[in-house]
Design a protein around this motif. Structure first.
Motif, PDB file in Angstrom:
ATOM      1  N   ASP A  40      57.434  23.466  55.452  1.00 19.31           N
ATOM      2  CA  ASP A  40      59.085  22.954  55.424  1.00 19.31           C
ATOM      3  C   ASP A  40      59.258  22.633  53.842  1.00 19.31           C
ATOM      4  N   ASP A  41      58.434  22.305  53.054  1.00 18.41           N
ATOM      5  CA  ASP A  41      58.521  22.073  51.765  1.00 18.41           C
ATOM      6  C   ASP A  41      57.755  22.860  50.820  1.00 18.41           C
ATOM      7  N   GLY A  42      57.777  24.167  51.285  1.00 17.46           N
ATOM      8  CA  GLY A  42      57.155  25.198  50.498  1.00 17.46           C
ATOM      9  C   GLY A  42      55.611  25.295  50.185  1.00 17.46           C
ATOM     10  N   ARG A  43      54.815  24.364  50.939  1.00 14.75           N
ATOM     11  CA  ARG A  43      53.428  24.057  50.855  1.00 14.75           C
ATOM     12  C   ARG A  43      52.715  24.722  51.799  1.00 14.75           C
ATOM     13  N   ASP A  44      52.761  25.969  52.278  1.00 21.19           N
ATOM     14  CA  ASP A  44      52.198  26.675  53.235  1.00 21.19           C
ATOM     15  C   ASP A  44      50.753  27.350  52.972  1.00 21.19           C
ATOM     16  N   CYS A  45      49.823  27.511  53.695  1.00 19.52           N
ATOM     17  CA  CYS A  45      48.436  28.291  53.210  1.00 19.52           C
ATOM     18  C   CYS A  45      48.595  29.491  53.358  1.00 19.52           C
ATOM     19  N   HIS A  46      48.283  30.265  52.236  1.00 19.22           N
ATOM     20  CA  HIS A  46      48.264  31.663  52.253  1.00 19.22           C
ATOM     21  C   HIS A  46      47.035  32.125  52.027  1.00 19.22           C
ATOM     22  N   TYR A  47      46.432  33.354  52.734  1.00 18.09           N
ATOM     23  CA  TYR A  47      45.253  34.178  52.337  1.00 18.09           C
ATOM     24  C   TYR A  47      45.399  35.250  51.483  1.00 18.09           C
ATOM     25  N   PHE A  48      44.213  35.459  51.123  1.00 16.73           N
ATOM     26  CA  PHE A  48      44.242  36.715  50.092  1.00 16.73           C
ATOM     27  C   PHE A  48      42.614  37.452  50.164  1.00 16.73           C
ATOM     28  N   GLN A  49      42.994  38.493  49.931  1.00 14.81           N
ATOM     29  CA  GLN A  49      41.811  39.718  49.757  1.00 14.81           C
ATOM     30  C   GLN A  49      41.587  40.390  48.372  1.00 14.81           C
ATOM     31  N   VAL A  50      40.416  40.329  47.911  1.00 15.07           N
ATOM     32  CA  VAL A  50      40.170  40.852  46.712  1.00 15.07           C
ATOM     33  C   VAL A  50      39.990  42.342  46.998  1.00 15.07           C
ATOM     34  N   LEU A  51      40.930  43.296  45.985  1.00 12.89           N
ATOM     35  CA  LEU A  51      41.234  44.420  46.222  1.00 12.89           C
ATOM     36  C   LEU A  51      40.022  45.303  45.314  1.00 12.89           C
ATOM     37  N   GLN A  52      39.994  44.652  44.346  1.00 18.20           N
ATOM     38  CA  GLN A  52      38.966  45.705  43.372  1.00 18.20           C
ATOM     39  C   GLN A  52      38.195  44.648  42.593  1.00 18.20           C
ATOM     40  N   GLY A  53      37.190  45.064  41.893  1.00 19.95           N
ATOM     41  CA  GLY A  53      36.425  44.260  41.283  1.00 19.95           C
ATOM     42  C   GLY A  53      36.817  44.331  39.788  1.00 19.95           C
ATOM     43  N   PRO A  54      36.163  43.557  38.671  1.00 13.93           N
ATOM     44  CA  PRO A  54      36.413  43.428  37.375  1.00 13.93           C
ATOM     45  C   PRO A  54      36.839  44.944  36.667  1.00 13.93           C
ATOM     46  N   LYS A  55      37.812  44.951  35.966  1.00 10.40           N
ATOM     47  CA  LYS A  55      38.225  46.133  35.305  1.00 10.40           C
ATOM     48  C   LYS A  55      38.423  45.959  33.834  1.00 10.40           C
ATOM     49  N   LEU A  56      39.654  45.432  33.549  1.00 12.74           N
ATOM     50  CA  LEU A  56      40.285  45.006  32.338  1.00 12.74           C
ATOM     51  C   LEU A  56      39.293  43.992  31.595  1.00 12.74           C
ATOM     52  N   HIS A  57      38.940  42.977  32.382  1.00 12.28           N
ATOM     53  CA  HIS A  57      37.884  41.816  31.940  1.00 12.28           C
ATOM     54  C   HIS A  57      37.081  41.917  33.082  1.00 12.28           C
ATOM     55  N   GLU A  58      35.950  41.374  32.446  1.00 13.84           N
ATOM     56  CA  GLU A  58      34.965  41.139  33.602  1.00 13.84           C
ATOM     57  C   GLU A  58      35.026  40.003  34.598  1.00 13.84           C
ATOM     58  N   ARG A  59      36.059  39.537  34.536  1.00 15.70           N
ATOM     59  CA  ARG A  59      36.307  38.468  35.564  1.00 15.70           C
ATOM     60  C   ARG A  59      37.789  38.776  36.385  1.00 15.70           C
ATOM     61  N   GLU A  60      38.384  39.596  35.967  1.00 18.24           N
ATOM     62  CA  GLU A  60      39.757  39.918  36.349  1.00 18.24           C
ATOM     63  C   GLU A  60      39.715  40.706  37.784  1.00 18.24           C
ATOM     64  N   VAL A  61      40.629  40.478  38.677  1.00 16.30           N
ATOM     65  CA  VAL A  61      40.405  41.098  40.148  1.00 16.30           C
ATOM     66  C   VAL A  61      41.950  41.187  40.211  1.00 16.30           C
ATOM     67  N   TRP A  62      42.086  41.838  41.358  1.00 18.38           N
ATOM     68  CA  TRP A  62      43.727  42.238  42.086  1.00 18.38           C
ATOM     69  C   TRP A  62      43.511  41.564  43.174  1.00 18.38           C
ATOM     70  N   LEU A  63      44.335  40.526  43.501  1.00 19.56           N
ATOM     71  CA  LEU A  63      44.311  39.993  44.960  1.00 19.56           C
ATOM     72  C   LEU A  63      45.525  40.317  45.869  1.00 19.56           C
ATOM     73  N   MET A  64      45.412  40.556  47.036  1.00 22.02           N
ATOM     74  CA  MET A  64      46.431  40.844  48.022  1.00 22.02           C
ATOM     75  C   MET A  64      46.647  39.868  49.049  1.00 22.02           C
ATOM     76  N   GLU A  65      47.965  39.486  49.238  1.00 21.93           N
ATOM     77  CA  GLU A  65      48.129  38.505  50.225  1.00 21.93           C
ATOM     78  C   GLU A  65      48.038  38.925  51.770  1.00 21.93           C
ATOM     79  N   ILE A  66      47.320  38.500  52.481  1.00 18.50           N
ATOM     80  CA  ILE A  66      47.018  38.943  53.846  1.00 18.50           C
ATOM     81  C   ILE A  66      47.231  38.038  54.945  1.00 18.50           C
ATOM     82  N   ALA A  67      47.466  38.638  56.058  1.00 22.54           N
ATOM     83  CA  ALA A  67      47.599  37.505  57.268  1.00 22.54           C
ATOM     84  C   ALA A  67      46.402  36.837  57.567  1.00 22.54           C
TER      85      ALA A  67
END
Length: 237
Positions: free
Chosen positions: A191-218
């Motif tokens: 109710d105060d904007g602090r809900d738990c959200h889950y994520f999935q790593v879509l791909q491994g490092p690309k532009l930088h060795e530690r950079e990734v894309w994360l997608m919010e999932i159920a």
């Protein structure tokens, strides 16, 4: 006399002192009393399973069918912070999730955990959406960075997170069951904007060795959290 002695021991227990320090730390913004944050971490780093009257499972056997992979012991909660213990079965994982606008600390009580921490690189311009045809689940995609991935045991110091650092993390039990003390400030509150959200790593490092894309999932179907009673010293605030 013995009853009074027992009560005094409970009020002076390490768990009680951690709770009081957490209240003193988070009742005001951290920049007001940054030293109190370090005091809290120092106390938490001392915590062991015996301080909370916990016993590691004697035999590492698979949980009964239908049993939750993770359980939670509630210790205390105020408007400023919550404190409890998470117990992970062997091989269990708390999926990658966030703590919006929250500080926190994690201290392993027994077993070994691998904690992988991520941060969003740009929460605004990097946020986009997948086309419905590209994935069965459509969610916000964010460019992120893997900040750290390390293993912790009961002799390790407390692991930290902040609203802008290590805020997303995944927790895996390694080589058997594990348990950790968890402090979050302020507590989750949808109710105060602090809900738990889950994520999935879509791909491994690309532009930088530690950079990734994360997608919010159920919330993943393989993860759910049960409860069990806390057996340790009483906490009074």
């Amino acid at each position: 006399m013995k009853a009074r002695e027992g009560s005094a021991m409970a009020t002076n227990s390490l768990v009680q002192r951690i709770a009081r320090q957490a209240l003193a730390t988070f009742c005001k913004p951290l920049h007001v009393f940054p030293d109190k944050h370090q005091q809290l971490l120092g106390l938490m780093s001392q915590a062991r399973a015996t301080d909370l009257h916990l016993q590691p499972p004697a035999v590492d056997s698979p949980p009964p069918s239908g049993a939750p992979p993770v359980t939670y012991m509630h210790i205390c909660e105020t408007e400023h912070f919550s404190m409890g213990v998470f117990l992970l079965k062997s091989g269990a994982c708390i999926p990658l999730h966030d703590h919006p606008g929250m500080h926190g600390a994690l201290k392993v009580l027994y077993g070994k955990l691998r904690v992988s921490c991520f941060d969003r690189l740009d929460s605004h311009s990097a946020c986009t959406h997948l086309r419905p045809s590209s994935r069965p689940q459509v969610g916000a995609v964010r460019r992120s960075v893997l900040r750290s991935s390390a293993e912790y045991t009961d002799v390790s110091e407390a692991c930290l997170l902040a609203p802008d650092r290590d805020n997303l993390h995944q927790i895996n039990a390694v080589e058997g069951p594990a348990a950790f003390l968890d402090v979050l400030a302020p507590p989750y509150d949808p109710d105060d904007g602090r809900d738990c959200h889950y994520f999935q790593v879509l791909q491994g490092p690309k532009l930088h060795e530690r950079e990734v894309w994360l997608m919010e999932i159920a919330q993943p179907l393989s993860f759910w959290c049960g409860t069990e009673p806390y057996p340790g010293p009483e906490v009074r605030l």
